[in-house]
Structures are given as C-alpha cells and as structure tokens.
Scaffold this motif. Structure first.
Motif, PDB file in Angstrom:
ATOM      1  N   GLY A  59       0.830  -1.206   0.000  1.00  0.00           N
ATOM      2  CA  GLY A  59       0.000   0.000   0.000  1.00  0.00           C
ATOM      3  C   GLY A  59       0.865   1.257   0.000  1.00  0.00           C
ATOM      4  N   TYR A  60       1.921   1.226   0.798  1.00  0.00           N
ATOM      5  CA  TYR A  60       2.855   2.359   0.865  1.00  0.00           C
ATOM      6  C   TYR A  60       3.617   2.504  -0.445  1.00  0.00           C
ATOM      7  CZ  TYR A  60       6.616   5.333   2.739  1.00  0.00           C
ATOM      8  OH  TYR A  60       7.500   6.359   2.969  1.00  0.00           O
ATOM      9  N   TYR A  61       4.093   1.385  -0.989  1.00  0.00           N
ATOM     10  CA  TYR A  61       4.846   1.400  -2.251  1.00  0.00           C
ATOM     11  C   TYR A  61       3.964   1.930  -3.393  1.00  0.00           C
ATOM     12  CZ  TYR A  61       8.502  -0.375  -5.436  1.00  0.00           C
ATOM     13  OH  TYR A  61       9.518  -0.491  -6.358  1.00  0.00           O
ATOM     14  N   PHE A  62       2.756   1.433  -3.472  1.00  0.00           N
ATOM     15  CA  PHE A  62       1.769   1.858  -4.478  1.00  0.00           C
ATOM     16  C   PHE A  62       1.573   3.373  -4.407  1.00  0.00           C
ATOM     17  CE2 PHE A  62      -3.057   1.234  -5.577  1.00  0.00           C
ATOM     18  CZ  PHE A  62      -2.873   1.844  -6.803  1.00  0.00           C
ATOM     19  N   THR A  63       1.362   3.882  -3.201  1.00  0.00           N
ATOM     20  CA  THR A  63       1.129   5.318  -3.013  1.00  0.00           C
ATOM     21  C   THR A  63       2.374   6.126  -3.343  1.00  0.00           C
ATOM     22  OG1 THR A  63      -0.395   4.703  -1.221  1.00  0.00           O
ATOM     23  CG2 THR A  63       0.191   7.026  -1.409  1.00  0.00           C
ATOM     24  N   CYS A  64       3.551   5.603  -2.959  1.00  0.00           N
ATOM     25  CA  CYS A  64       4.806   6.308  -3.230  1.00  0.00           C
ATOM     26  C   CYS A  64       5.051   6.471  -4.730  1.00  0.00           C
ATOM     27  CB  CYS A  64       5.979   5.551  -2.602  1.00  0.00           C
ATOM     28  SG  CYS A  64       6.163   5.836  -0.835  1.00  0.00           S
ATOM     29  N   VAL A  97      -4.067   8.244 -10.355  1.00  0.00           N
ATOM     30  CA  VAL A  97      -4.327   7.064  -9.520  1.00  0.00           C
ATOM     31  C   VAL A  97      -4.014   7.346  -8.046  1.00  0.00           C
ATOM     32  CG1 VAL A  97      -3.799   4.591  -9.234  1.00  0.00           C
ATOM     33  CG2 VAL A  97      -3.793   5.585 -11.505  1.00  0.00           C
ATOM     34  N   LEU A  98      -3.317   8.453  -7.766  1.00  0.00           N
ATOM     35  CA  LEU A  98      -2.907   8.741  -6.387  1.00  0.00           C
ATOM     36  C   LEU A  98      -4.067   8.756  -5.386  1.00  0.00           C
ATOM     37  CD1 LEU A  98      -0.790   9.460  -4.293  1.00  0.00           C
ATOM     38  CD2 LEU A  98      -0.872  11.840  -5.075  1.00  0.00           C
ATOM     39  N   PRO A  99      -5.230   9.374  -5.681  1.00  0.00           N
ATOM     40  CA  PRO A  99      -6.323   9.337  -4.695  1.00  0.00           C
ATOM     41  C   PRO A  99      -6.764   7.914  -4.345  1.00  0.00           C
ATOM     42  CG  PRO A  99      -6.757  10.986  -6.383  1.00  0.00           C
ATOM     43  CD  PRO A  99      -5.569  10.210  -6.855  1.00  0.00           C
ATOM     44  N   ILE A 100      -6.773   7.017  -5.335  1.00  0.00           N
ATOM     45  CA  ILE A 100      -7.161   5.618  -5.074  1.00  0.00           C
ATOM     46  C   ILE A 100      -6.120   4.953  -4.177  1.00  0.00           C
ATOM     47  CG2 ILE A 100      -7.569   3.363  -6.153  1.00  0.00           C
ATOM     48  CD1 ILE A 100      -8.428   4.950  -8.703  1.00  0.00           C
ATOM     49  N   ALA A 101      -4.840   5.150  -4.511  1.00  0.00           N
ATOM     50  CA  ALA A 101      -3.763   4.570  -3.697  1.00  0.00           C
ATOM     51  C   ALA A 101      -3.809   5.116  -2.274  1.00  0.00           C
ATOM     52  CB  ALA A 101      -2.412   4.870  -4.343  1.00  0.00           C
ATOM     53  N   ALA A 102      -4.088   6.413  -2.141  1.00  0.00           N
ATOM     54  CA  ALA A 102      -4.136   7.047  -0.818  1.00  0.00           C
ATOM     55  C   ALA A 102      -5.244   6.437   0.038  1.00  0.00           C
ATOM     56  CB  ALA A 102      -4.346   8.550  -0.978  1.00  0.00           C
ATOM     57  N   VAL A 103      -6.417   6.241  -0.550  1.00  0.00           N
ATOM     58  CA  VAL A 103      -7.537   5.639   0.193  1.00  0.00           C
ATOM     59  C   VAL A 103      -7.176   4.225   0.639  1.00  0.00           C
ATOM     60  CG1 VAL A 103      -9.900   4.761  -0.033  1.00  0.00           C
ATOM     61  CG2 VAL A 103      -9.335   7.047  -0.878  1.00  0.00           C
ATOM     62  N   ILE A 104      -6.564   3.450  -0.244  1.00  0.00           N
ATOM     63  CA  ILE A 104      -6.169   2.073   0.103  1.00  0.00           C
ATOM     64  C   ILE A 104      -5.184   2.076   1.257  1.00  0.00           C
ATOM     65  CG2 ILE A 104      -4.908   0.040  -0.731  1.00  0.00           C
ATOM     66  CD1 ILE A 104      -6.165   0.570  -3.492  1.00  0.00           C
ATOM     67  N   LEU A 105      -4.187   2.973   1.206  1.00  0.00           N
ATOM     68  CA  LEU A 105      -3.182   3.023   2.288  1.00  0.00           C
ATOM     69  C   LEU A 105      -3.808   3.420   3.620  1.00  0.00           C
ATOM     70  CD1 LEU A 105      -0.269   2.849   3.271  1.00  0.00           C
ATOM     71  CD2 LEU A 105       0.049   5.227   2.518  1.00  0.00           C
ATOM     72  N   VAL A 106      -4.682   4.421   3.609  1.00  0.00           N
ATOM     73  CA  VAL A 106      -5.338   4.846   4.858  1.00  0.00           C
ATOM     74  C   VAL A 106      -6.180   3.704   5.436  1.00  0.00           C
ATOM     75  CG1 VAL A 106      -7.065   6.403   5.842  1.00  0.00           C
ATOM     76  CG2 VAL A 106      -5.325   7.307   4.293  1.00  0.00           C
ATOM     77  N   LEU A 107      -6.899   2.984   4.574  1.00  0.00           N
ATOM     78  CA  LEU A 107      -7.723   1.862   5.035  1.00  0.00           C
ATOM     79  C   LEU A 107      -6.865   0.756   5.639  1.00  0.00           C
ATOM     80  CD1 LEU A 107     -10.374   1.571   2.164  1.00  0.00           C
ATOM     81  CD2 LEU A 107     -10.746   2.408   4.498  1.00  0.00           C
ATOM     82  N   ILE A 108      -5.718   0.464   5.027  1.00  0.00           N
ATOM     83  CA  ILE A 108      -4.822  -0.564   5.557  1.00  0.00           C
ATOM     84  C   ILE A 108      -4.313  -0.156   6.935  1.00  0.00           C
ATOM     85  CG2 ILE A 108      -2.538  -1.636   5.279  1.00  0.00           C
ATOM     86  CD1 ILE A 108      -3.066  -1.522   2.206  1.00  0.00           C
ATOM     87  N   CYS A 109      -3.862   1.098   7.067  1.00  0.00           N
ATOM     88  CA  CYS A 109      -3.333   1.574   8.357  1.00  0.00           C
ATOM     89  C   CYS A 109      -4.420   1.572   9.431  1.00  0.00           C
ATOM     90  CB  CYS A 109      -2.747   2.975   8.198  1.00  0.00           C
ATOM     91  SG  CYS A 109      -1.248   3.027   7.195  1.00  0.00           S
ATOM     92  N   ALA A 110      -5.609   2.043   9.073  1.00  0.00           N
ATOM     93  CA  ALA A 110      -6.708   2.076  10.046  1.00  0.00           C
ATOM     94  C   ALA A 110      -7.108   0.664  10.461  1.00  0.00           C
ATOM     95  CB  ALA A 110      -7.901   2.819   9.446  1.00  0.00           C
ATOM     96  N   ALA A 111      -7.221  -0.243   9.494  1.00  0.00           N
ATOM     97  CA  ALA A 111      -7.595  -1.629   9.819  1.00  0.00           C
ATOM     98  C   ALA A 111      -6.539  -2.281  10.692  1.00  0.00           C
ATOM     99  CB  ALA A 111      -7.790  -2.427   8.528  1.00  0.00           C
ATOM    100  N   GLY A 112      -5.266  -2.010  10.392  1.00  0.00           N
ATOM    101  CA  GLY A 112      -4.185  -2.577  11.193  1.00  0.00           C
ATOM    102  C   GLY A 112      -4.152  -2.043  12.613  1.00  0.00           C
TER     103      GLY A 112
END
Length: 423
Positions: A59-64, A97-112
C-alpha cells in the motif's frame, strides 16, 4: 508543430484492451487469493500480522510511486523543462491514480490499528494491534498500566491514533488535490490552448513542492519509522524520499518502454530514455549516500537504542536481504547505467527499471518486516502474491487513466522542444 504533424498521430489514444487488461486483472486476482491465504489458510502464529505487514508494504509502495508521478510533474513545471513535455501523460496517469492509492493506504493503516491480536511480551499476554503495536498498544502511555513505556509516553502527544490518521488523511489528501489539479490544467490546456493553464501549473507546482518537501519526511516517519517507535533517525525521511523517487522514475521509464514496444509514443526517441536513465542513475547514488550515511552514523555512535535497528536486520533471516538490497539498488544501476550507450538501449533500460522496482520492494521489505512481524518470519506465497496483486492494481488503474486522454499534450508550450530533443 511543423512537419511532425505529418509524421505522428498526435490525437493517438492508448487502448486499454487485450493482454494488458487481462494480465492486470489476473494479477489482481492473484493478490486477492494471496491475501485470503494469509488470513485464512496460513496456520503460522503470526499469519495475520505478516499479511498486514505485506499489505502496508505494498500500500505504501503503491502510493509512493503515484506520489512520485505527481512530484515528477511538479518538478518539470517548476524547472520549465522542455525534454519531458511529450511523455507527461505517463506521470499524469500515475497522478490520477494517487487518490485511489491514498484511500487504500489509509484503510490498511486504520484496519491494522483497530484489529487486535494477542501477543506474548516477557511472559505476559497483551492485546496489541496488528500494525504499530510498538506505540498503539493500550497502556504504553499510561503510568498506571503494567505495560507503561516511558519512551513511548514521551511521544504519545504525536504518536496517537487520532492524530496519526488525521495527519495521513491531510497529507495524502493534499497530494491528491494537487495531482488532480495538474492533470486538469493539462487537459484544459489541450482544449483551450494559450499559456493560462501552463502558468497555473507552474504556480501550483511551486506550492506543491514546498508542501511535499516539508510533509514527505513526516509521512514516512508515521507510516514506516513509527513501526519501531523507540528508534529514530532524522535521515529516514530523505532515505524514503530517495527510494520513492527512484521507484517512480523506474516505473515511468518501464511504462514508456512497454508503450513504445506496443507502437505508442513513436515521437519519443533514445534521448528521452537517456534522460530518464540519468535520473535513475543519479538518484540511485543519492539513495545509497543517504542509506550509508544513516548506517555509518549509527555504527560509529554505537548507542544501543540506535544500533538495535541494524542489529535486527542482521539476524539470520534478514542478513542476506540486507546486503542484496545494496547490490540491487546501488551496484547494479551504477555498473549498468554508467555508460551513455546503455541508457539509450530499450531492453537494457527495461531490465534496470524492473530490477530497481524489485530492489526497492526489497528496500521497503527491510524497513517494515523486522519491526512488524515478531516471529516465524518467512518469505513465500503471501509476499509474492500480494506484491503481484498490487502491481496489477497499479497497472489496471494507471493504464485505464492513460486511455482517457490523447497521449500528447498538444498545446504544451514546450512540446516542439521535446519533439526535437536530442542529446
């Protein structure tokens, strides 16, 4: 546009069909299966922890990589660069694609953070989150708790769940807004012509670079460095920036080469590849400089609270990867891309781009895994499958975004310079 109008089709659009679409969807399915395997089938004691660590990594790599595309656009506008005008649609697709990647990363961090499991600390069972357990475990900042940690308590005003998630949403939200503005201005430029939209791009790029420069280190401190919250390095932010930038450049170069092989971007030439190769070469050296400076400072200081970071990475399961990281991300690009001719060879550049993308996946793996997965650290289906899944996700959304606009920004003021680019 002169004679070039008679040679190239500047209204050409990428068609996202056939093998690219099929293979990206297959990769996404592989990723979903790997996540299911990690959570449901893997019977190891730390299966959920390991799966979340891999989700965070990708998720971090995708967003980066998407953020690097936005940064590339901003740098070209501020530098008023001409060479890159004819390839800007590729980093623009990354930016979209950055907004999609950002949402995915935030969801992963929140779920974790909100998903807990039991771990054993010094013989005592503790309920800890699957991500960021070193600072987000209940009681670490409470003097009345048996789990009280004085170091973490001192950082609690910064490292707490509401503030952590708020920072992430604000930073990624700002990056996404600028990404959308850059792509919108470019599209309006196609429709309207003139200098108005280019001047807006220049102005907003200046603002973006200031915001990005100040917040990127904090973003990496939060997302990655806080996984080991006792440890701290002021160089970590720039180390992450270097990895992000090299990864983004490699992804841009790889995308351009594959599209050229498919019959697109025929107006680009070996000089465009050469410039991308120079950036990849230069910033691989910069990445190594920051990596070594961080390592050397900690090595000769020899303080236990600092050296523990590298001590963990010299454990038997990580030590081979530790040295391979340097070989792939420094020695390989330096030895291969030193030559001018090599930077102009499509196949060789494609090989180096893929090598660096894999190398910086390993770099992020070494940053994230030792501080996240407590034991039973292995390398297998979960790591490979989730990486393939996110690569497919990126390819699917990026190529879909690329297909929505003509591949040439026909009214870009420096397009003619780019079409005649020769070095």
């Amino acid at each position: 546009m002169g004679t070039h109008n008679h040679t190239h089709n500047f209204s050409q659009q990428f068609e996202f069909t056939g093998k690219p679409k099929t293979w990206s969807l297959i990769a996404i399915v592989i990723g979903i299966v790997a996540i299911a395997y990690g959570f449901l089938i893997d019977t190891s004691e730390t299966h959920a922890e390991r799966t979340f660590a891999n989700l965070l990594l990708m998720g971090y790599y995708f967003t980066c990589v998407c953020a690097a595309g936005t940064f590339f656009l901003a740098v070209q506008y501020v530098a008023q660069a001409g060479w890159s005008a004819s390839i800007l649609r590729i980093p623009q697709a990354f930016a979209r694609v950055l907004p999609i990647a950002a949402v995915i990363l935030v969801l992963i961090c929140a779920a974790g953070l909100f998903t807990h499991h039991e771990i054993e600390e010094e013989g005592v069972k503790v309920s800890a989150p699957l991500l960021y357990k070193h600072w987000a475990t209940h009681g670490l900042a409470d003097p009345a708790s048996e789990h009280y940690d004085e170091v973490i308590a001192g950082k609690a005003s910064f490292l707490n769940v509401p503030f952590f998630l708020s920072r992430m949403v604000i930073f990624l939200g700002l990056y996404s807004i600028f990404a959308m503005l850059f792509t919108r201005f470019s599209y309006n430029e196609d429709l309207e012509g003139g200098m108005n939209n280019y001047q807006k791009s220049f102005k907003y790029a200046c603002i973006f670079l200031v915001i990005f420069g100040f917040t990127t280190p904090i973003w990496s401190f939060d997302t990655v460095m806080s996984l080991e919250a006792h440890w701290f390095s002021t160089m970590f932010g720039w180390y992450n920036f270097a990895a992000m930038w090299v990864s983004g450049l490699s992804a841009i170069a790889l995308t351009l080469i594959l599209l050229r092989k498919a019959g697109y971007f025929t107006w680009t030439n070996d000089s465009h590849l050469h410039d991308l190769g120079k950036f990849m070469f230069a910033f691989s050296i910069f990445w190594t400089y920051v990596w070594f400076a961080q390592f050397l400072l900690i090595y000769y200081a020899n303080m236990s609270e600092e050296t523990v970071y590298f001590y963990e990475r010299w454990e038997p399961e990580f030590k081979p990867w530790f040295w391979l990281n340097i070989v792939i991300n420094f020695l390989s690009p330096v030895l291969i891309l030193m030559s001018r001719d090599n930077k102009r060879k499509e196949n060789l550049m494609m090989f180096v781009a893929i090598l660096l993308l894999c190398g910086h996946w390993l770099d992020y793996y070494m940053m994230i895994m030792p501080g996240t997965v407590s034991k039973h650290r292995t390398f297998g289906i979960t790591e490979i499958g989730i990486a393939i899944g996110f690569a497919g996700t990126f390819a699917f959304f990026m190529l879909n975004a690329l297909s929505k606009r003509p591949l040439v920004p026909k009214n870009h003021p420096f397009l003619e310079e780019s079409l005649h680019h020769h070095i």
